[in-house]
Design an enzyme around this catalytic site. Structure first.
Site, PDB file in Angstrom:
ATOM      1  N   GLN A 170       8.332   7.661   8.393  1.00 42.39           N
ATOM      2  CA  GLN A 170       9.232   7.936   7.276  1.00 42.39           C
ATOM      3  C   GLN A 170       9.117   9.396   6.838  1.00 42.39           C
ATOM      4  OE1 GLN A 170       7.668   5.065   4.489  1.00 42.39           O
ATOM      5  NE2 GLN A 170       5.608   5.737   4.989  1.00 42.39           N
ATOM      6  N   HIS A 211       1.594  -0.678 -11.167  1.00 41.46           N
ATOM      7  CA  HIS A 211       0.347  -1.231 -10.632  1.00 41.46           C
ATOM      8  C   HIS A 211      -0.255  -2.303 -11.529  1.00 41.46           C
ATOM      9  CE1 HIS A 211       0.238   2.760  -8.348  1.00 41.46           C
ATOM     10  NE2 HIS A 211       0.442   1.814  -7.457  1.00 41.46           N
ATOM     11  N   ASP A 250      -1.157   4.832  -1.911  1.00 41.15           N
ATOM     12  CA  ASP A 250      -1.539   5.772  -2.969  1.00 41.15           C
ATOM     13  C   ASP A 250      -2.839   5.370  -3.652  1.00 41.15           C
ATOM     14  OD1 ASP A 250      -0.853   3.866  -5.166  1.00 41.15           O
ATOM     15  OD2 ASP A 250       1.200   4.244  -4.527  1.00 41.15           O
ATOM     16  N   GLU A 271      -2.553  -0.038   5.124  1.00 35.66           N
ATOM     17  CA  GLU A 271      -1.412   0.862   4.939  1.00 35.66           C
ATOM     18  C   GLU A 271      -0.952   1.362   6.306  1.00 35.66           C
ATOM     19  OE1 GLU A 271       1.506   3.186   4.297  1.00 35.66           O
ATOM     20  OE2 GLU A 271       0.664   2.315   2.460  1.00 35.66           O
ATOM     21  N   ASP A 314      -0.605  -1.901  10.688  1.00 32.72           N
ATOM     22  CA  ASP A 314       0.544  -2.732  10.326  1.00 32.72           C
ATOM     23  C   ASP A 314       0.080  -3.938   9.508  1.00 32.72           C
ATOM     24  OD1 ASP A 314       2.794  -4.309  10.183  1.00 32.72           O
ATOM     25  OD2 ASP A 314       3.248  -4.232  12.320  1.00 32.72           O
ATOM     26  N   GLY A 315       0.462  -3.984   8.247  1.00 27.23           N
ATOM     27  CA  GLY A 315       0.072  -5.099   7.391  1.00 27.23           C
ATOM     28  C   GLY A 315       0.675  -6.421   7.816  1.00 27.23           C
ATOM     29  N   ASP A 368       2.241  -4.404  -1.784  1.00 26.85           N
ATOM     30  CA  ASP A 368       2.678  -3.208  -2.496  1.00 26.85           C
ATOM     31  C   ASP A 368       3.481  -2.362  -1.518  1.00 26.85           C
ATOM     32  OD1 ASP A 368       3.009  -0.928  -3.963  1.00 26.85           O
ATOM     33  OD2 ASP A 368       0.876  -0.465  -4.185  1.00 26.85           O
TER      34      ASP A 368
END
Length: 280
Positions: free
Chosen positions: A29, A60, A84, A104, A136-137, A155
């Protein structure tokens, strides 16, 4: 400040006055780090606002505390996305959390957040309870053992690009499978105004997969429409509606948005047009 930095969505612009500090393209991205007059430093992915120093708690706290204050146990937590560090930071405020997997997909999000937004992740990156995996989640959830987590938090960004698979039945079914009895699942579930169709479809699908799921409504002023949602799900009844007082007492004083009272109101604040669409 250099000018306006805008997110465009369906003919509407959402912007902050500021300067672009970093702009690069990762394998997944386009990533931008900005400094704004109003909200401090912030992060955009593919031109969409993700977080900012003076806004991140709106998001959050709403994602984390209803889940961690209601699950039967919270020893093992999985966070998918959240590069983050803000979601993990709020989770690790609970001494009961023994192990947290943070998965992440984009390592550059983590690196740029650590460099430019260190206050959001805080001490997460040095906390021995947090295991960061750049990967990869979706695959992580598919490969995790049955009943391996007390809480699963998603998230992710909007349903496009690397996050698209975080919104489908197969992924949610794996999240249910890896959740322990008494566990709670939670995910950001888009804006009921700006992403109405996606939001309603997500809640319906989570109810089908888990048996019990309800949206919670709050506000994130920098997101499209400013009106956002998070959906909580459980297999053994809507336990996410019942806060455990001892846990709440540990974290409430340090919260800017979340409280047990706020949570109750936010879960009950279903607008009539959404309630009609979600009716059986």
């Amino acid at each position: 400040m250099g000018g306006w930095i805008d997110e465009e969505h369906r003919g509407v612009r959402y912007g902050l006055a500021g300067d672009v500090l970093v702009e690069e393209t990762s394998p997944f991205q386009r990533i931008s780090v900005i400094r704004s007059e109003r909200y401090g430093k912030g992060l955009l992915l593919d031109g969409c606002w993700m977080t900012a120093e003076q806004q991140e708690r709106h998001y959050h706290e709403a994602l984390v505390h209803p889940a961690l204050c209601s699950a039967e146990a919270i020893e093992r937590v999985l966070v998918i996305g959240g590069g983050d560090g803000g979601t993990a930071r709020e989770c690790l405020r609970y001494p009961e959390v023994i192990h947290l997997d943070l998965v992440e997909i984009d390592g550059r999000v983590v690196e740029l957040s650590q460099e430019h937004l260190p206050g959001i992740g805080g001490a997460v990156w040095s906390d021995s309870r947090c295991q960061l995996t750049v990967g990869d989640g979706i695959a992580w959830a598919a490969n995790a053992p049955d009943q391996s987590y007390d809480v699963v938090l998603v998230d992710g960004s909007d349903p496009a690009g690397p996050a698209e698979g975080l919104f489908n039945r197969a992924f949610f079914e794996h999240c249910r499978r890896i959740l322990k009895p008494g566990g709670v699942f939670a995910t950001q579930s888009e804006s009921p105004e700006a992403f109405r169709e996606v939001h309603v479809a997500m809640v319906r699908l989570l109810r089908e997969v888990f048996g019990h799921a309800d949206p919670l409504y709050g506000w994130v002023p920098m997101y499209p429409s400013g009106w956002w949602s998070w959906t909580f799900a459980a297999v053994d009844g809507p336990r996410y509606r019942t806060v455990q007082p001892a846990r709440a007492a540990l974290v409430a004083e340090g919260c800017e948005i979340w409280s047990p009272r706020w949570q109750q109101g936010a879960l009950d604040a279903v607008p009539a047009f959404i309630a009609r669409e979600l009716a059986p």
